[in-house]
Design an enzyme around this catalytic site. Structure first.
Site: not given
Ligand code: IMP
Length: 459
Positions: A12, A15, A39-40, A233
């Site tokens: 977040d 990017k 999410g973007h 991420q």
């Molecule tokens: P997962 O990717 O859904 O397995 O989540 C693993 C960790 O990564 C969690 O703490 C999520 O909140 C974080 N996370 C996954 N995708 C994003 C993103 O696009 N932005 C911020 N945090 C993310």
């Protein structure tokens, strides 16, 4: 030439807007890891698009590629493509045959594991999209790949191997009836999965979407095309370089760009690697955050709503000003001060050649700002992050204080350029750039790509 975009913090960082800004000059925009957890929001011609899987460049008529390092939920993919088509766009999206497929049972298992972990306050706070379980199956050599969807015999063989194992886990380990799940009635049913996913395969074929990513991208590069590699991420939730186990299951760092596309490390290293920095910190989900202000119940470890009112006020101010709510989940994000030891770690891991610093406008109106310049741990001063999450949680930030800046007419500043920024904002930015020894290529002063001071164009 390649330009790789890497999140330097916890995701977040903005990017999408940087990809959007520079991809004007790119021909192909590639995602190299992650799935629909990312999410973007992209603003284009006065329209706002929320995407979680389709590369944002596809909105601007670029070829979008989901690389082999991605995990792809075809339901999300086709929903997003349909949404874009309904809004008058014609996205050209290709998917790597080697990319793994997120199956409905992966989402179910993601949810169950989080529930179980939450009984001992150990949950990661995942996005619930099935990301971890899909990468687990990839590493366990029992995954289903995009290429498998194109061949009915292989698809059936893969499902017949993996689904009984998943049924047994649901049933024997978690005491859950796999045939009685309200939200996912057919998640563990081989025939139903076969029918649904075979249809996605036909569609991928019909729309000529499947590619051998490494070959496709190398050919494009050799033909003189400009490639943009878009990480999702951020570094601190990278499975290797992040704060394990509070991480996602892939590599957002620049190394992921080579493994997740099939382009060699030399190719990536010859190009630019731009680190995206948010001017403060946010975090979604659990795990430590040494510079956190106040906390978010359910996410901040041990937080029960009892915090210093001044910190709470600051956190709320920044959260509201920056609209810090998850794009995918809608959850309020945890907020903290900028953390230089974290950025030194990210810069080392990915070799940033340039930085883009976002949300400089969000901090306007604060009297003063703090930045963790170093940490103190067991009487020692650390310049960068320790390797264990437990040690990181024990780090006390050593803060440096900066004078704040007032709110401005940011449109005008974006047009007039860097020198038009308030002096205190420039001091803040120059400190970051000097400490990391990386030039700042772009500065975000508002939500859309027009609200950007562009100092360098990487292509
Ligand atoms: P997962 O990717 O859904 O397995 O989540 C693993 C960790 O990564 C969690 O703490 C999520 O909140 C974080 N996370 C996954 N995708 C994003 C993103 O696009 N932005 C911020 N945090 C993310």
């Amino acid at each position: 030439m390649t330009v790789t975009i890497v999140g330097s913090q916890l995701g977040d960082e903005g990017k999408g807007r940087v990809v959007d800004l520079y991809s004007d000059e790119a021909d192909v925009v590639v995602r190299y890891q992650g799935g629909d957890n990312a999410g973007h929001t992209v603003c284009h011609s006065g329209e706002e698009y929320k995407l979680s899987l389709v590369p944002s460049g596809a909105i601007r008529g670029k070829v979008g590629v989901l690389g082999n390092g991605c995990v792809i939920n075809p339901r999300t993919l086709f929903d997003e493509l349909e949404m874009l088509r309904e809004r008058g766009l014609e996205p050209d999206v290709r998917v790597a045959e080697r990319a793994h497929v997120i199956m409905p049972f992966h989402r179910v298992l993601d949810g169950i594991e989080e529930d179980v972990k939450s009984e001992d306050d150990q949950e990661v706070g995942t996005t619930g999209r099935g990301i971890g379980p899909t990468y687990e199956d990839k590493a366990g050599r029992r995954g289903v790949r995009i290429g498998d969807l194109l061949d009915p015999e292989v698809l059936r063989e893969r499902l017949e191997y993996v689904v009984p194992q998943k049924r047994a886990i649901a049933d024997d380990v978690y005491d859950l009836d796999p045939d009685d799940l309200e939200a996912y009635p057919n998640a563990f049913d081989i025939d139903a999965l076969f029918e649904e996913f075979r249809e996605y395969g036909r569609r991928i074929e019909r729309e000529d979407m499947a590619v051998n990513a490494g070959a496709f991208l190398s050919d494009a590069r050799e033909a003189g095309k400009r490639l943009m590699l878009e990480g999702a991420q951020g570094t601190i939730i990278d499975i290797d370089h992040g704060n394990y186990p509070y991480v996602t299951s892939s590599n957002p760092t620049a190394g992921g760009a080579t493994v997740g596309t099939g382009l060699s490390p030399g190719v990536i290293g010859d190009g630019e690697v731009i680190g995206i920095v948010k001017a403060y910190l946010t975090r979604v989900g659990s795990g430590p955050l040494p510079t956190e202000l106040a906390g978010v119940e359910g996410d901040t470890p041990g937080y029960d709503g009892d915090s210093d009112p001044a910190e709470e006020e600051l956190a709320t101010y920044i959260r509201e000003a920056g609209d810090e709510y998850g794009t995918v989940t809608g959850r309020p994000r945890r907020v903290g001060w900028l953390d230089l030891p974290m950025l030194r770690h990210s810069t080392r891991a990915s070799g940033f050649t340039g930085l883009a610093v976002n949300h400089v406008d969000t901090l306007a109106g604060l009297d003063e700002l703090k930045v963790a310049d170093a940490y103190e741990l067991d009487g020692e001063q650390l310049e960068t992050m320790p390797a264990t999450t437990e040690q990181w949680a024990d780090c006390e930030p050593v803060y440096r204080t900066f004078d704040g800046w007032d709110d401005q007419d940011w449109d005008v500043i974006a047009e007039d350029g860097y020198e038009a920024l308030p002096e205190n904002a420039r001091t803040y930015l120059e400190y970051v750039s000097d400490e990391l020894d990386v030039p700042i290529y772009a500065i975000g002063v508002g939500p859309s790509r027009e609200d950007t001071i562009v100092r360098e164009r990487p292509y």
